[in-house]
Scaffold this active site. Structure first.
Site, PDB file in Angstrom:
ATOM      1  N   LEU A  13      -4.364  -4.069   2.045  1.00 14.50           N
ATOM      2  CA  LEU A  13      -5.526  -3.650   2.843  1.00 14.50           C
ATOM      3  C   LEU A  13      -6.468  -2.741   2.041  1.00 14.50           C
ATOM      4  O   LEU A  13      -7.620  -3.105   1.766  1.00 14.50           O
ATOM      5  CB  LEU A  13      -5.049  -2.937   4.117  1.00 14.50           C
ATOM      6  CG  LEU A  13      -6.146  -2.358   5.007  1.00 14.50           C
ATOM      7  CD1 LEU A  13      -7.011  -3.460   5.624  1.00 14.50           C
ATOM      8  CD2 LEU A  13      -5.524  -1.505   6.124  1.00 14.50           C
ATOM      9  N   GLY A  49      -1.210   2.110  -3.845  1.00 17.47           N
ATOM     10  CA  GLY A  49      -0.181   1.166  -3.401  1.00 17.47           C
ATOM     11  C   GLY A  49       1.114   1.799  -2.944  1.00 17.47           C
ATOM     12  O   GLY A  49       1.933   1.139  -2.320  1.00 17.47           O
ATOM     13  N   ILE A  50       1.319   3.059  -3.266  1.00 18.72           N
ATOM     14  CA  ILE A  50       2.602   3.676  -2.895  1.00 18.72           C
ATOM     15  C   ILE A  50       2.441   4.597  -1.680  1.00 18.72           C
ATOM     16  O   ILE A  50       1.340   4.881  -1.242  1.00 18.72           O
ATOM     17  CB  ILE A  50       3.225   4.434  -4.086  1.00 18.72           C
ATOM     18  CG1 ILE A  50       2.278   5.529  -4.562  1.00 18.72           C
ATOM     19  CG2 ILE A  50       3.540   3.459  -5.220  1.00 18.72           C
ATOM     20  CD1 ILE A  50       2.883   6.388  -5.627  1.00 18.72           C
ATOM     21  N   ARG A  52       2.500   7.775   1.057  1.00 20.83           N
ATOM     22  CA  ARG A  52       1.834   9.079   1.062  1.00 20.83           C
ATOM     23  C   ARG A  52       2.689  10.135   0.359  1.00 20.83           C
ATOM     24  O   ARG A  52       2.213  10.874  -0.506  1.00 20.83           O
ATOM     25  CB  ARG A  52       1.584   9.485   2.515  1.00 20.83           C
ATOM     26  CG  ARG A  52       0.579  10.612   2.665  1.00 20.83           C
ATOM     27  CD  ARG A  52       0.380  10.940   4.135  1.00 20.83           C
ATOM     28  NE  ARG A  52       0.039   9.759   4.919  1.00 20.83           N
ATOM     29  CZ  ARG A  52       0.203   9.654   6.234  1.00 20.83           C
ATOM     30  NH1 ARG A  52       0.697  10.666   6.925  1.00 20.83           N
ATOM     31  NH2 ARG A  52      -0.130   8.543   6.871  1.00 20.83           N
ATOM     32  N   SER A 117       0.659  -3.676   3.633  1.00 25.19           N
ATOM     33  CA  SER A 117       0.087  -2.399   3.180  1.00 25.19           C
ATOM     34  C   SER A 117       1.107  -1.274   3.270  1.00 25.19           C
ATOM     35  O   SER A 117       1.938  -1.248   4.178  1.00 25.19           O
ATOM     36  CB  SER A 117      -1.111  -2.055   4.069  1.00 25.19           C
ATOM     37  OG  SER A 117      -1.522  -0.720   3.873  1.00 25.19           O
ATOM     38  N   SER A 119       0.252   1.655   3.912  1.00 26.03           N
ATOM     39  CA  SER A 119      -0.381   2.699   4.725  1.00 26.03           C
ATOM     40  C   SER A 119       0.111   2.756   6.163  1.00 26.03           C
ATOM     41  O   SER A 119       0.271   1.739   6.835  1.00 26.03           O
ATOM     42  CB  SER A 119      -1.890   2.493   4.733  1.00 26.03           C
ATOM     43  OG  SER A 119      -2.493   3.412   5.616  1.00 26.03           O
ATOM     44  N   ASN A 121      -1.745   4.160   8.240  1.00 28.31           N
ATOM     45  CA  ASN A 121      -3.025   4.103   8.967  1.00 28.31           C
ATOM     46  C   ASN A 121      -3.570   2.674   9.067  1.00 28.31           C
ATOM     47  O   ASN A 121      -4.681   2.473   9.567  1.00 28.31           O
ATOM     48  CB  ASN A 121      -4.061   4.974   8.255  1.00 28.31           C
ATOM     49  CG  ASN A 121      -3.725   6.457   8.344  1.00 28.31           C
ATOM     50  OD1 ASN A 121      -3.659   7.018   9.432  1.00 28.31           O
ATOM     51  ND2 ASN A 121      -3.500   7.092   7.209  1.00 28.31           N
TER      52      ASN A 121
HETATM   53  C1  BG6 Z   1      -1.786   2.412   0.229  1.00 34.56           C
HETATM   54  C2  BG6 Z   1      -2.796   3.110  -0.647  1.00 34.56           C
HETATM   55  O1  BG6 Z   1      -2.358   1.267   0.775  1.00 34.56           O
HETATM   56  O2  BG6 Z   1      -1.359   3.268   1.285  1.00 34.56           O
HETATM   57  C3  BG6 Z   1      -2.265   4.458  -1.129  1.00 34.56           C
HETATM   58  O3  BG6 Z   1      -3.073   2.289  -1.767  1.00 34.56           O
HETATM   59  C4  BG6 Z   1      -1.818   5.291   0.067  1.00 34.56           C
HETATM   60  O4  BG6 Z   1      -3.269   5.119  -1.852  1.00 34.56           O
HETATM   61  C5  BG6 Z   1      -0.781   4.513   0.862  1.00 34.56           C
HETATM   62  O5  BG6 Z   1      -1.248   6.521  -0.368  1.00 34.56           O
HETATM   63  C6  BG6 Z   1      -0.266   5.271   2.082  1.00 34.56           C
HETATM   64  O6  BG6 Z   1      -1.315   5.422   2.990  1.00 34.56           O
HETATM   65  P1  BG6 Z   1      -1.299   6.367   4.257  1.00 34.56           P
HETATM   66  O7  BG6 Z   1      -2.547   5.960   4.997  1.00 34.56           O
HETATM   67  O8  BG6 Z   1      -0.053   6.075   5.016  1.00 34.56           O
HETATM   68  O9  BG6 Z   1      -1.334   7.766   3.769  1.00 34.56           O
HETATM   69 MG    MG Z   2      -4.476  -1.222  -2.279  1.00 34.55          MG
END
Ligand code: BG6
Ligand code: MG
Length: 220
Positions: A13, A49-50, A52, A117, A119, A121
């Protein structure tokens, strides 16, 4: 690498469908600056990609700073609050060029579409940009226990879509994500610059450079 019939495409994402990688960078840099050091774009590549918490550990390493678990939680929360402020206004207009056209071409060709993803979020963003209806699977940071380059996020997506890894293509802007796809036995397409993504099977500058006939060309 040539591949078998393509049955699913799994998209990262942040930095692939939307330009949120820049918001993550902005928030981490702000946190670093508050702690008295800087975060360069090159150093930031390691954070893409990793998860938080893993990103925070790398950031603290870069700044040569040690913190207790409690302090780390507070720092991660602070970064996330800033990040959520930055993404609050995101809307369908923020979908990167070529994404919706490609999704429509994939649908037409009966190729499934997943999001993979790290994330937590991701759901919020997908809702704000309004692409949930296109997606056959969403695996996000709340559903995985192992971070990229572990292939878990993509393997779970393939499984949810009932497809074998060798029939899946992954689109990724992070080094860790390209490795995750390869570790899972999937074809990997790097979205971004050659410099960071040289390990990918193919590199494109953005989804606007991809279309169904190019994808079909990859098949044996
Ligand atoms: C990944 C991003 O998609 O999500 C990273 O590339 C980020 O930069 C990771 O740290 C975790 O995201 P979030 O929104 O859970 O803090
Ligand atoms: Mg990415």
């Amino acid at each position: 690498m040539t591949m078998q019939k393509i049955k699913a495409c799994i998209f990262d994402l942040d930095g692939v469908i939307v330009d949120t990688a820049t918001f993550h960078y902005k928030a981490w840099k702000r946190l670093a600056n508050e702690m008295g050091f800087d975060l360069t774009p090159e150093q930031n590549e390691q954070l893409k990609g990793i998860s938080r918490m893993k990103s925070l550990d790398i950031l603290l390493d870069i700044g040569n700073i040690s913190k207790t678990d409690e302090e780390k939680q507070a720092l991660a929360d602070k970064k996330n609050n800033w990040y959520r402020e930055y993404i609050r206004e995101m809307k369908p207009d923020d979908i990167l060029p070529g994404t919706i056209r490609l999704f429509n071409e994939l649908k037409e060709a009966n190729i499934k579409i997943g999001v993979g993803s790290a994330s937590k979020n991701a759901k919020t963003i997908l809702h704000q940009i309004g692409i949930e209806n296109y997606l056959d699977s969403v695996i996000d940071g709340n559903k995985v226990s192992k971070a990229k380059p572990d292939p878990q996020v993509f393997l779970k997506g393939a499984q949810e879509m009932n497809e074998k890894p060798e029939h899946c293509v992954v689109f990724e802007d992070a080094q860790s994500g390209i490795e995750a796809a390869q570790n899972g036995g999937m074809y990997s397409i790097g979205v971004g610059s050659e410099k960071n993504l040289y390990k990918a099977d193919m590199i494109i500058a953005g989804l606007h450079e991809m279309n169904i006939s190019k994808l079909k060309h990859l098949e044996k």
